[in-house]
Design a protein around this motif. Structure first.
Motif, PDB file in Angstrom:
ATOM      1  N   THR A 195       0.845  -1.187   0.000  1.00 49.45           N
ATOM      2  CA  THR A 195       0.000   0.000   0.000  1.00 49.45           C
ATOM      3  C   THR A 195       0.883   1.241   0.000  1.00 49.45           C
ATOM      4  O   THR A 195       1.875   1.321   0.734  1.00 49.45           O
ATOM      5  N   LYS A 196       0.550   2.194  -0.802  1.00 47.03           N
ATOM      6  CA  LYS A 196       1.393   3.347  -1.052  1.00 47.03           C
ATOM      7  C   LYS A 196       1.729   4.134   0.204  1.00 47.03           C
ATOM      8  O   LYS A 196       2.885   4.486   0.447  1.00 47.03           O
ATOM      9  N   GLU A 197       0.732   4.394   1.020  1.00 45.63           N
ATOM     10  CA  GLU A 197       0.943   5.309   2.137  1.00 45.63           C
ATOM     11  C   GLU A 197       1.926   4.779   3.177  1.00 45.63           C
ATOM     12  O   GLU A 197       2.484   5.537   3.967  1.00 45.63           O
ATOM     13  N   GLU A 198       2.184   3.485   3.170  1.00 47.40           N
ATOM     14  CA  GLU A 198       3.022   2.904   4.224  1.00 47.40           C
ATOM     15  C   GLU A 198       4.506   2.913   3.905  1.00 47.40           C
ATOM     16  O   GLU A 198       5.325   2.898   4.810  1.00 47.40           O
ATOM     17  N   CYS A 199       4.899   2.883   2.630  1.00 47.75           N
ATOM     18  CA  CYS A 199       6.310   2.663   2.304  1.00 47.75           C
ATOM     19  C   CYS A 199       6.960   3.677   1.372  1.00 47.75           C
ATOM     20  O   CYS A 199       8.163   3.917   1.473  1.00 47.75           O
ATOM     21  N   VAL A 200       6.199   4.249   0.466  1.00 47.68           N
ATOM     22  CA  VAL A 200       6.806   5.100  -0.555  1.00 47.68           C
ATOM     23  C   VAL A 200       7.548   6.278   0.069  1.00 47.68           C
ATOM     24  O   VAL A 200       8.691   6.579  -0.315  1.00 47.68           O
ATOM     25  N   TYR A 201       6.941   6.920   1.039  1.00 46.56           N
ATOM     26  CA  TYR A 201       7.576   8.086   1.670  1.00 46.56           C
ATOM     27  C   TYR A 201       8.889   7.694   2.337  1.00 46.56           C
ATOM     28  O   TYR A 201       9.885   8.439   2.261  1.00 46.56           O
ATOM     29  N   ASP A 202       8.909   6.521   3.003  1.00 50.46           N
ATOM     30  CA  ASP A 202      10.127   6.074   3.692  1.00 50.46           C
ATOM     31  C   ASP A 202      11.293   5.951   2.719  1.00 50.46           C
ATOM     32  O   ASP A 202      12.414   6.404   3.012  1.00 50.46           O
ATOM     33  N   PHE A 203      11.047   5.341   1.565  1.00 52.50           N
ATOM     34  CA  PHE A 203      12.144   5.101   0.631  1.00 52.50           C
ATOM     35  C   PHE A 203      12.512   6.356  -0.161  1.00 52.50           C
ATOM     36  O   PHE A 203      13.655   6.468  -0.621  1.00 52.50           O
ATOM     37  N   GLU A 204      11.581   7.258  -0.303  1.00 51.59           N
ATOM     38  CA  GLU A 204      11.935   8.539  -0.909  1.00 51.59           C
ATOM     39  C   GLU A 204      12.887   9.306   0.012  1.00 51.59           C
ATOM     40  O   GLU A 204      13.885   9.898  -0.440  1.00 51.59           O
ATOM     41  N   LYS A 205      12.619   9.254   1.295  1.00 52.93           N
ATOM     42  CA  LYS A 205      13.475   9.912   2.281  1.00 52.93           C
ATOM     43  C   LYS A 205      14.861   9.270   2.293  1.00 52.93           C
ATOM     44  O   LYS A 205      15.883   9.967   2.375  1.00 52.93           O
ATOM     45  N   ILE A 206      14.921   7.956   2.191  1.00 51.63           N
ATOM     46  CA  ILE A 206      16.194   7.227   2.173  1.00 51.63           C
ATOM     47  C   ILE A 206      17.013   7.611   0.945  1.00 51.63           C
ATOM     48  O   ILE A 206      18.235   7.795   1.021  1.00 51.63           O
ATOM     49  N   LYS A 207      16.349   7.741  -0.187  1.00 55.72           N
ATOM     50  CA  LYS A 207      17.039   8.148  -1.413  1.00 55.72           C
ATOM     51  C   LYS A 207      17.669   9.526  -1.244  1.00 55.72           C
ATOM     52  O   LYS A 207      18.824   9.756  -1.637  1.00 55.72           O
ATOM     53  N   VAL A 208      16.934  10.433  -0.653  1.00 58.18           N
ATOM     54  CA  VAL A 208      17.448  11.796  -0.435  1.00 58.18           C
ATOM     55  C   VAL A 208      18.635  11.770   0.522  1.00 58.18           C
ATOM     56  O   VAL A 208      19.630  12.479   0.328  1.00 58.18           O
ATOM     57  N   GLU A 209      18.552  10.939   1.559  1.00 53.77           N
ATOM     58  CA  GLU A 209      19.649  10.832   2.521  1.00 53.77           C
ATOM     59  C   GLU A 209      20.919  10.307   1.846  1.00 53.77           C
ATOM     60  O   GLU A 209      22.031  10.792   2.109  1.00 53.77           O
ATOM     61  N   ALA A 210      20.770   9.297   0.974  1.00 49.76           N
ATOM     62  CA  ALA A 210      21.925   8.726   0.275  1.00 49.76           C
ATOM     63  C   ALA A 210      22.542   9.738  -0.685  1.00 49.76           C
ATOM     64  O   ALA A 210      23.772   9.810  -0.835  1.00 49.76           O
ATOM     65  N   GLU A 211      21.700  10.518  -1.330  1.00 54.01           N
ATOM     66  CA  GLU A 211      22.204  11.559  -2.237  1.00 54.01           C
ATOM     67  C   GLU A 211      22.993  12.604  -1.450  1.00 54.01           C
ATOM     68  O   GLU A 211      24.033  13.099  -1.917  1.00 54.01           O
ATOM     69  N   LYS A 212      22.537  12.927  -0.264  1.00 56.68           N
ATOM     70  CA  LYS A 212      23.228  13.889   0.589  1.00 56.68           C
ATOM     71  C   LYS A 212      24.608  13.367   0.975  1.00 56.68           C
ATOM     72  O   LYS A 212      25.597  14.111   0.950  1.00 56.68           O
ATOM     73  N   ILE A 213      24.696  12.075   1.300  1.00 57.68           N
ATOM     74  CA  ILE A 213      25.980  11.466   1.655  1.00 57.68           C
ATOM     75  C   ILE A 213      26.936  11.501   0.469  1.00 57.68           C
ATOM     76  O   ILE A 213      28.112  11.859   0.614  1.00 57.68           O
TER      77      ILE A 213
END
Length: 353
Positions: free
Chosen positions: A283-301
């Motif tokens: 279900t979209k509301e449970e996971c998509v936001y988490d992995f979008e945030k992770i992607k941004v964190e990795a890009e920052k690193i």
């Protein structure tokens, strides 16, 4: 035929050439994305530093052999000489037959390369087209700033790079023991790929546990992987490397591509979660936001490490180390949540049987 160019696309993953070349020719997005998102979850890193740096990469045993959308064969360059066929004629004939070519050349002779007339670097390029009238080839590889892309190369320059490759290998003992064949690749998109959600779930579990996937691939000849770390445990090697780097005055090697791979893995994970959402696996509301945030964190690193490379101040390394810890924790939690969603999905499937 005077000119022919086979289809290519910008690869979603391009830090290392094997995936960059393969993903460039997998042009049927709808069919290929199922296979791509089903695999390429696990990561691996050698516990011992390579050239004083860690080398993070996707876990991808028998990459070309396992891809369901290609047929391939490998021939040694010596066969062209035996048959008295010029490499240019061979390439033209192969492209006419809708076959891509992967072949080694010396970037010392590639004008668009950052190694041009500076350093002998033997590298496989993807050839996907030719123009007889203009006497040029269309190739994919790493060019300016060592970024993957597509360029034109005239026949003369290609032959110089091809010949230089052979001469350099002959002089270099370490390189000469490697196998430099020509890979001939044909794509086939007729068959649909059946998504294996059980393998997907097992891959996520293995990632969290930090174990390899050899038993699922039934790979006996690479079963001894004691000196490798996988999945969530790869962060420990990266953090230790940053800690050791902080103790040095300077280093001759900076593994920028390792942190590019880290980012590309999270970018692919985010795309995968969107795919799983669209396919109703989660279900979209449970996971998509988490992995979008992770992607941004990795890009920052990745960007912080690049800043450190340009301005080597330890404060940037301290931030990288801190953010790696945060990313490791957040990703572990997000994947566990994702597995719970997949578990609920698998129970629903079982009820329908």
């Amino acid at each position: 035929m005077q000119k022919k160019i086979l289809e290519v696309r910008t690869p979603i993953v391009s830090a290392y050439p094997d995936l960059a070349h393969l993903f460039s020719i997998l042009v049927d997005n709808k069919k290929c994305e199922k296979w791509i998102y089903n695999y390429f979850i696990q990561m691996e890193i050698y516990n011992t530093l390579y050239e004083e740096t860690p080398r993070l990469d996707f876990y991808k045993p028998f990459l070309w052999e396992s891809c369901p959308f290609i047929q391939q064969q490998i021939i040694e360059k010596v066969f062209l000489n035996r048959l008295d066929i010029s490499v240019i004629n061979f390439i033209e004939k192969s492209i006419c037959d809708n076959e891509y070519i992967l072949i080694d050349i010396d970037h010392f002779e590639v004008k668009d390369s950052c190694f041009y007339k500076n350093k002998h670097v033997i590298h496989k390029v993807l050839i996907y087209g030719y123009d007889k009238e203009q006497k040029k080839l269309y190739i994919g590889d790493y060019f300016e700033n060592y970024k993957y892309g597509f360029k034109e190369m005239n026949y003369r320059d290609f032959l110089k790079a091809y010949v230089s490759c052979e001469q350099y290998i002959a002089k270099d003992i370490e390189s000469s023991i490697r196998k430099y064949g020509i890979r001939i690749i044909k794509t086939e998109f007729d068959n649909d790929y059946i998504f294996d959600w059980k393998f997907l779930k097992n891959s996520f579990i293995a990632y969290i546990q930090g174990t390899n996937l050899n038993k699922y691939y039934k790979i006996a000849n690479i079963a001894n992987r004691d000196n490798w770390s996988n999945g969530i445990k790869t962060y420990n090697i990266l953090k230790k490397y940053i800690e050791d780097l902080c103790k040095l005055e300077k280093s001759d090697y900076y593994p920028f591509r390792t942190f590019q791979v880290l980012y590309e893995h999270k970018k692919l994970m985010y795309s995968r979660v969107i795919f799983l959402t669209n396919e109703k696996y989660i279900t979209k509301e449970e996971c998509v936001y988490d992995f979008e945030k992770i992607k941004v964190e990795a890009e920052k690193i990745r960007n912080l490490f690049l800043i450190y490379y340009l301005k080597p101040k330890k404060e940037y390394l301290i931030k990288v180390r801190k953010n790696l810890e945060i990313l490791q924790n957040n990703e572990g939690k997000a994947i566990k949540k994702l597995c719970e969603n997949l578990n609920r999905y698998s129970k629903n499937i079982d009820m329908l049987k």
